[in-house]
Write a protein that holds these residues in place. Structure first.
Motif, PDB file in Angstrom:
ATOM      1  N   ASP A 172       0.789  -1.233  -0.026  1.00  0.00           N
ATOM      2  CA  ASP A 172      -0.172   0.164   0.124  1.00  0.00           C
ATOM      3  C   ASP A 172       0.906   1.338   0.017  1.00  0.00           C
ATOM      4  OD1 ASP A 172      -1.813   1.990   0.536  1.00  0.00           O
ATOM      5  OD2 ASP A 172      -3.011   1.086   1.807  1.00  0.00           O
ATOM      6  N   HIS A 173       1.283   1.871  -1.295  1.00  0.00           N
ATOM      7  CA  HIS A 173       1.988   2.697  -1.307  1.00  0.00           C
ATOM      8  C   HIS A 173       1.638   4.073  -0.681  1.00  0.00           C
ATOM      9  CE1 HIS A 173       0.081   3.580  -5.218  1.00  0.00           C
ATOM     10  NE2 HIS A 173       0.261   4.963  -5.092  1.00  0.00           N
ATOM     11  N   VAL A 174       0.287   4.413  -0.587  1.00  0.00           N
ATOM     12  CA  VAL A 174      -0.293   5.454  -0.126  1.00  0.00           C
ATOM     13  C   VAL A 174      -0.230   5.562   1.527  1.00  0.00           C
ATOM     14  CG1 VAL A 174      -2.476   6.947   0.305  1.00  0.00           C
ATOM     15  CG2 VAL A 174      -2.088   5.753  -2.027  1.00  0.00           C
ATOM     16  N   TYR A 188       0.880   2.104 -14.666  1.00  0.00           N
ATOM     17  CA  TYR A 188       0.837   2.047 -13.178  1.00  0.00           C
ATOM     18  C   TYR A 188       1.422   3.259 -12.917  1.00  0.00           C
ATOM     19  CZ  TYR A 188       2.418   1.122  -8.664  1.00  0.00           C
ATOM     20  OH  TYR A 188       2.385   1.031  -7.252  1.00  0.00           O
ATOM     21  N   ALA A 228      -1.486   5.535 -12.364  1.00  0.00           N
ATOM     22  CA  ALA A 228      -2.379   5.212 -11.035  1.00  0.00           C
ATOM     23  C   ALA A 228      -1.707   5.252  -9.698  1.00  0.00           C
ATOM     24  CB  ALA A 228      -2.666   3.366 -11.020  1.00  0.00           C
ATOM     25  N   TYR A 229      -0.368   5.368  -9.843  1.00  0.00           N
ATOM     26  CA  TYR A 229       0.376   5.694  -8.583  1.00  0.00           C
ATOM     27  C   TYR A 229       0.321   7.154  -8.227  1.00  0.00           C
ATOM     28  CZ  TYR A 229       4.677   6.401  -5.474  1.00  0.00           C
ATOM     29  OH  TYR A 229       5.482   6.686  -4.648  1.00  0.00           O
ATOM     30  N   ALA A 244      -2.340   9.020  -9.302  1.00  0.00           N
ATOM     31  CA  ALA A 244      -3.412   9.435  -9.111  1.00  0.00           C
ATOM     32  C   ALA A 244      -3.880   8.963  -7.531  1.00  0.00           C
ATOM     33  CB  ALA A 244      -4.441   8.668  -9.992  1.00  0.00           C
ATOM     34  N   ALA A 245      -3.264   8.078  -7.361  1.00  0.00           N
ATOM     35  CA  ALA A 245      -3.541   7.409  -5.626  1.00  0.00           C
ATOM     36  C   ALA A 245      -2.979   8.438  -4.706  1.00  0.00           C
ATOM     37  CB  ALA A 245      -2.964   6.060  -5.395  1.00  0.00           C
ATOM     38  N   LEU A 246      -2.083   9.236  -5.132  1.00  0.00           N
ATOM     39  CA  LEU A 246      -1.292  10.245  -4.221  1.00  0.00           C
ATOM     40  C   LEU A 246      -1.867  11.642  -4.448  1.00  0.00           C
ATOM     41  CD1 LEU A 246       2.302   8.923  -4.238  1.00  0.00           C
ATOM     42  CD2 LEU A 246       0.629   8.610  -2.346  1.00  0.00           C
ATOM     43  N   SER A 247      -2.829  11.786  -5.390  1.00  0.00           N
ATOM     44  CA  SER A 247      -3.275  13.076  -5.793  1.00  0.00           C
ATOM     45  C   SER A 247      -3.949  13.937  -4.667  1.00  0.00           C
ATOM     46  CB  SER A 247      -4.054  13.122  -6.922  1.00  0.00           C
ATOM     47  OG  SER A 247      -5.315  12.271  -6.881  1.00  0.00           O
TER      48      SER A 247
END
Length: 120
Positions: free
Chosen positions: A68-70, A100, A103-104, A106-109
């Motif tokens: 879970d990088h977030v 990818y 998506a990475y 976007a997840a941190l946006s």
């Protein structure tokens, strides 16, 4: 919590293709093995010296196992280290160029300045 240990995990696993594959196939096994064998070795030290006290918190261990990088970013893991390792783990599953990476990002946006402290 040890940002140093999180970043050490990301750094060392990313630089070893065998460890990347183990992390891809069975993250729980790799995290458990790494913590018990590598975590307390001194980074870039080949003299057999080691510490004895470093271990992940349950939250860190879970975030690494879940990849879970977030959550890792929230804990202070360096985003470049998570990005490069997770590209190695996930990019081959994607069909579009840079899928990818997009998506990475976007997840941190949802994060805004000031970002979590990534200093170790």
């Amino acid at each position: 919590m040890s940002k140093y240990l999180l970043n050490k995990f990301l750094f060392t696993v990313d630089r070893d293709p065998e460890l990347v594959e183990r992390y891809r196939e069975d993250p729980r096994e790799l995290v458990t093995w790494w913590e018990s064998t590598v975590a307390n070795s001194l980074l870039n030290c080949h003299s057999g010296e080691a510490s004895t006290w470093l271990e992940f918190t349950p939250a860190e261990r879970d975030a690494l196992i879940e990849r879970d990088h977030v959550r890792l970013f929230e804990m202070g893991a360096h985003p470049f280290l998570t990005l490069t390792l997770f590209i190695a783990v996930f990019e081959r599953d994607n069909t579009e160029p840079l899928e990818y990476q997009k998506a990475y990002g976007a997840a941190l946006s949802g994060f805004s300045l000031p970002y979590p402290d990534i200093a170790t």
